[in-house]
Design a protein around this motif. Structure first.
Motif, PDB file in Angstrom:
ATOM      1  N   PHE A 200      10.905  52.213 -18.624  1.00 14.67           N
ATOM      2  CA  PHE A 200      11.267  50.822 -19.359  1.00 14.67           C
ATOM      3  C   PHE A 200      10.292  49.710 -19.620  1.00 14.67           C
ATOM      4  O   PHE A 200       9.946  49.266 -20.741  1.00 14.67           O
ATOM      5  CB  PHE A 200      12.440  50.293 -18.633  1.00 14.67           C
ATOM      6  CG  PHE A 200      12.875  48.963 -19.054  1.00 14.67           C
ATOM      7  CD1 PHE A 200      13.907  49.109 -20.275  1.00 14.67           C
ATOM      8  CD2 PHE A 200      12.639  47.693 -18.672  1.00 14.67           C
ATOM      9  CE1 PHE A 200      14.348  47.924 -20.880  1.00 14.67           C
ATOM     10  CE2 PHE A 200      13.060  46.437 -19.417  1.00 14.67           C
ATOM     11  CZ  PHE A 200      13.914  46.721 -20.376  1.00 14.67           C
ATOM     12  N   GLU A 201       9.193  49.694 -18.538  1.00 12.56           N
ATOM     13  CA  GLU A 201       8.282  48.725 -18.698  1.00 12.56           C
ATOM     14  C   GLU A 201       7.453  48.983 -19.869  1.00 12.56           C
ATOM     15  O   GLU A 201       6.886  48.347 -20.346  1.00 12.56           O
ATOM     16  CB  GLU A 201       7.566  48.538 -17.419  1.00 12.56           C
ATOM     17  CG  GLU A 201       8.678  47.851 -16.481  1.00 12.56           C
ATOM     18  CD  GLU A 201       8.837  46.235 -16.852  1.00 12.56           C
ATOM     19  OE1 GLU A 201       7.959  45.628 -17.440  1.00 12.56           O
ATOM     20  OE2 GLU A 201       9.895  45.808 -16.388  1.00 12.56           O
ATOM     21  N   GLN A 202       6.951  50.411 -19.860  1.00 16.87           N
ATOM     22  CA  GLN A 202       6.162  50.863 -20.654  1.00 16.87           C
ATOM     23  C   GLN A 202       6.604  50.931 -22.117  1.00 16.87           C
ATOM     24  O   GLN A 202       5.958  50.271 -23.158  1.00 16.87           O
ATOM     25  CB  GLN A 202       5.674  52.438 -20.630  1.00 16.87           C
ATOM     26  CG  GLN A 202       4.808  52.745 -19.264  1.00 16.87           C
ATOM     27  CD  GLN A 202       4.801  54.088 -18.719  1.00 16.87           C
ATOM     28  OE1 GLN A 202       5.595  54.726 -18.892  1.00 16.87           O
ATOM     29  NE2 GLN A 202       3.327  54.548 -18.711  1.00 16.87           N
ATOM     30  N   VAL A 203       8.027  51.058 -22.330  1.00 15.13           N
ATOM     31  CA  VAL A 203       8.423  50.835 -23.731  1.00 15.13           C
ATOM     32  C   VAL A 203       8.457  49.459 -23.888  1.00 15.13           C
ATOM     33  O   VAL A 203       8.114  49.206 -25.485  1.00 15.13           O
ATOM     34  CB  VAL A 203       9.918  51.397 -23.693  1.00 15.13           C
ATOM     35  CG1 VAL A 203      10.678  51.225 -24.963  1.00 15.13           C
ATOM     36  CG2 VAL A 203       9.904  52.887 -23.422  1.00 15.13           C
ATOM     37  N   ARG A 204       8.891  48.544 -23.476  1.00 15.23           N
ATOM     38  CA  ARG A 204       8.819  47.440 -23.570  1.00 15.23           C
ATOM     39  C   ARG A 204       7.248  46.722 -23.864  1.00 15.23           C
ATOM     40  O   ARG A 204       7.186  45.901 -24.752  1.00 15.23           O
ATOM     41  CB  ARG A 204       9.449  46.363 -22.320  1.00 15.23           C
ATOM     42  CG  ARG A 204       9.426  44.990 -22.526  1.00 15.23           C
ATOM     43  CD  ARG A 204      10.220  44.207 -21.868  1.00 15.23           C
ATOM     44  NE  ARG A 204       9.702  44.199 -20.471  1.00 15.23           N
ATOM     45  CZ  ARG A 204      10.097  43.515 -19.304  1.00 15.23           C
ATOM     46  NH1 ARG A 204      11.330  42.888 -19.502  1.00 15.23           N
ATOM     47  NH2 ARG A 204       9.508  43.377 -18.054  1.00 15.23           N
ATOM     48  N   GLU A 205       6.471  47.248 -22.956  1.00 19.39           N
ATOM     49  CA  GLU A 205       4.796  46.851 -23.632  1.00 19.39           C
ATOM     50  C   GLU A 205       4.553  47.108 -24.787  1.00 19.39           C
ATOM     51  O   GLU A 205       3.863  46.649 -25.492  1.00 19.39           O
ATOM     52  CB  GLU A 205       4.119  47.333 -22.590  1.00 19.39           C
ATOM     53  CG  GLU A 205       2.431  47.045 -22.520  1.00 19.39           C
ATOM     54  CD  GLU A 205       2.424  45.407 -22.118  1.00 19.39           C
ATOM     55  OE1 GLU A 205       1.389  44.788 -22.696  1.00 19.39           O
ATOM     56  OE2 GLU A 205       3.295  44.900 -21.607  1.00 19.39           O
TER      57      GLU A 205
ATOM     58  N   GLY B 225       6.652  47.839 -27.524  1.00 10.55           N
ATOM     59  CA  GLY B 225       7.132  47.016 -28.371  1.00 10.55           C
ATOM     60  C   GLY B 225       6.559  45.745 -28.767  1.00 10.55           C
ATOM     61  O   GLY B 225       6.498  45.302 -29.502  1.00 10.55           O
ATOM     62  N   LYS B 226       6.068  45.380 -27.312  1.00 11.27           N
ATOM     63  CA  LYS B 226       5.497  43.845 -27.488  1.00 11.27           C
ATOM     64  C   LYS B 226       4.231  43.814 -28.296  1.00 11.27           C
ATOM     65  O   LYS B 226       3.907  42.911 -28.911  1.00 11.27           O
ATOM     66  CB  LYS B 226       5.059  43.332 -25.985  1.00 11.27           C
ATOM     67  CG  LYS B 226       4.482  42.174 -25.963  1.00 11.27           C
ATOM     68  CD  LYS B 226       4.115  41.672 -24.349  1.00 11.27           C
ATOM     69  CE  LYS B 226       3.313  40.369 -24.406  1.00 11.27           C
ATOM     70  NZ  LYS B 226       3.254  40.041 -22.739  1.00 11.27           N
TER      71      LYS B 226
ATOM     72  N   SER C 175       4.698  44.103 -32.096  1.00 16.76           N
ATOM     73  CA  SER C 175       5.307  43.328 -32.547  1.00 16.76           C
ATOM     74  C   SER C 175       4.353  41.867 -32.806  1.00 16.76           C
ATOM     75  O   SER C 175       4.774  41.013 -33.286  1.00 16.76           O
ATOM     76  CB  SER C 175       6.663  42.813 -31.855  1.00 16.76           C
ATOM     77  OG  SER C 175       6.561  42.501 -30.762  1.00 16.76           O
TER      78      SER C 175
ATOM     79  N   SER D 274       6.670  47.196 -35.677  1.00 14.34           N
ATOM     80  CA  SER D 274       7.864  46.964 -34.599  1.00 14.34           C
ATOM     81  C   SER D 274       9.058  47.631 -34.924  1.00 14.34           C
ATOM     82  O   SER D 274       9.872  48.140 -34.124  1.00 14.34           O
ATOM     83  CB  SER D 274       8.128  45.449 -34.280  1.00 14.34           C
ATOM     84  OG  SER D 274       8.474  44.992 -35.694  1.00 14.34           O
TER      85      SER D 274
ATOM     86  N   ARG E  61      10.946  50.418 -32.968  1.00  8.44           N
ATOM     87  CA  ARG E  61      12.399  50.451 -32.641  1.00  8.44           C
ATOM     88  C   ARG E  61      13.073  51.625 -33.190  1.00  8.44           C
ATOM     89  O   ARG E  61      14.116  52.299 -32.635  1.00  8.44           O
ATOM     90  CB  ARG E  61      12.905  49.190 -33.397  1.00  8.44           C
ATOM     91  CG  ARG E  61      14.353  48.823 -33.474  1.00  8.44           C
ATOM     92  CD  ARG E  61      14.655  48.070 -32.355  1.00  8.44           C
ATOM     93  NE  ARG E  61      16.032  47.934 -32.230  1.00  8.44           N
ATOM     94  CZ  ARG E  61      16.838  46.760 -32.665  1.00  8.44           C
ATOM     95  NH1 ARG E  61      15.846  45.890 -33.262  1.00  8.44           N
ATOM     96  NH2 ARG E  61      17.947  46.577 -32.548  1.00  8.44           N
TER      97      ARG E  61
ATOM     98  N   VAL F  50      12.540  54.327 -30.562  1.00  8.59           N
ATOM     99  CA  VAL F  50      13.360  53.988 -29.312  1.00  8.59           C
ATOM    100  C   VAL F  50      14.800  54.335 -29.422  1.00  8.59           C
ATOM    101  O   VAL F  50      15.384  54.913 -28.632  1.00  8.59           O
ATOM    102  CB  VAL F  50      12.950  52.614 -28.803  1.00  8.59           C
ATOM    103  CG1 VAL F  50      14.002  51.976 -27.814  1.00  8.59           C
ATOM    104  CG2 VAL F  50      11.619  52.425 -28.365  1.00  8.59           C
TER     105      VAL F  50
END
Length: 252
Positions: free
Chosen positions: A146-151, A153-154, A157, A167, A171, A174
């Motif tokens: 989850f942390e890798q996916v969020r990173e 995306g960050k 974007s 982004s 998205r 994902v």
């Protein structure tokens, strides 16, 4: 005279049988060269197949352009594959050039498989049948945390020269777990806004309707509207000038 006539008839029958046998095996004409036959395959096979094998076919065109398909031995093919393995580009996922070697064997077998179907060579004389293919190692692929996916995306974007497009691509992947081809093929006609569904056309000519979140559907619709609308291009993803996104732009 009867005996002479019988012998003459028998000879003519044998000649006819030999002619038919040669025709079935494709040996009545000259066997094409690698350069000539690969050119023929490029024009006849699906684009996805050509794209998969083309870099390896170019090796054959460079190394054996004027050699006939029936001239190489299995040992020569093994040597060509070994050379390709040694010249493989070393990346972070490098595994000793096994992938390059396996793909080279597959590309050569594709040529000879069609040569058999075209009756250019006999199956028993196919030198690629016994070509050594490296044993496939267990995959090193693993699911992202989850942390890798969020990173990811960050970064998509907040960096780059088109953060909205980057982004949006992330998205899409994902939410739908679609392939790159599915994203590239997405058109405005594939957006079912009312039901929040998108039509994905992916590998092997498969099609599926994939649910997405209402917020992603709104972003896709706004992206199309702000970048020229359906009149500019039918493709959903496009650059600021309205030009549709191509394969070279996809890096995930």
């Amino acid at each position: 005279m009867a005996d002479v006539d019988d012998i003459d008839y028998a000879l003519r029958v044998l000649a006819h049988l030999r002619s038919e046998q040669g025709s079935e095996c494709g040996l009545h004409g000259e066997t094409p060269t690698f350069a000539a036959y690969i050119s023929r395959l490029r024009a006849a096979l699906p684009e996805t197949t050509v794209r998969t094998y083309d870099s390896y076919w170019r090796v054959l065109e460079r190394e054996w352009p004027d050699r006939r398909l029936d001239s190489p031995t299995t040992t020569e093919i093994d040597q060509l594959v070994r050379n390709r393995r040694c010249s493989a580009i070393v990346r972070s996922n490098y595994r000793g050039g096994r992938g390059a070697a396996a793909n080279m064997v597959a590309a050569i077998r594709c040529i000879y498989r069609h040569a058999e179907s075209d009756r250019i060579i006999r199956p028993s004389e196919n030198p690629a049948t016994d070509a050594a293919k490296p044993r496939k190692l267990p995959s090193t692929r693993h699911a992202l945390t989850f942390e890798q996916v969020r990173e990811i995306g960050k970064i998509a974007s907040t960096t780059g020269n088109d953060q909205e497009l980057d982004s949006l691509i992330v998205r899409l992947h994902v939410e739908t777990a679609c392939r790159k081809g599915g994203v590239l093929a997405l058109t405005v006609d594939d957006l079912n806004v009312d039901e929040c569904l998108i039509k994905l056309r992916e590998k092997g000519e498969t099609e599926r309707w994939q649910p997405i979140s209402p917020s992603l559907m709104r972003r896709l619709s706004e992206h199309v509207r702000r970048r020229g609308g359906p009149a500019t291009t039918r493709q959903v993803l496009r650059y600021r000038n309205g030009r549709p996104v191509g394969r070279s732009a996809m890096t995930i």
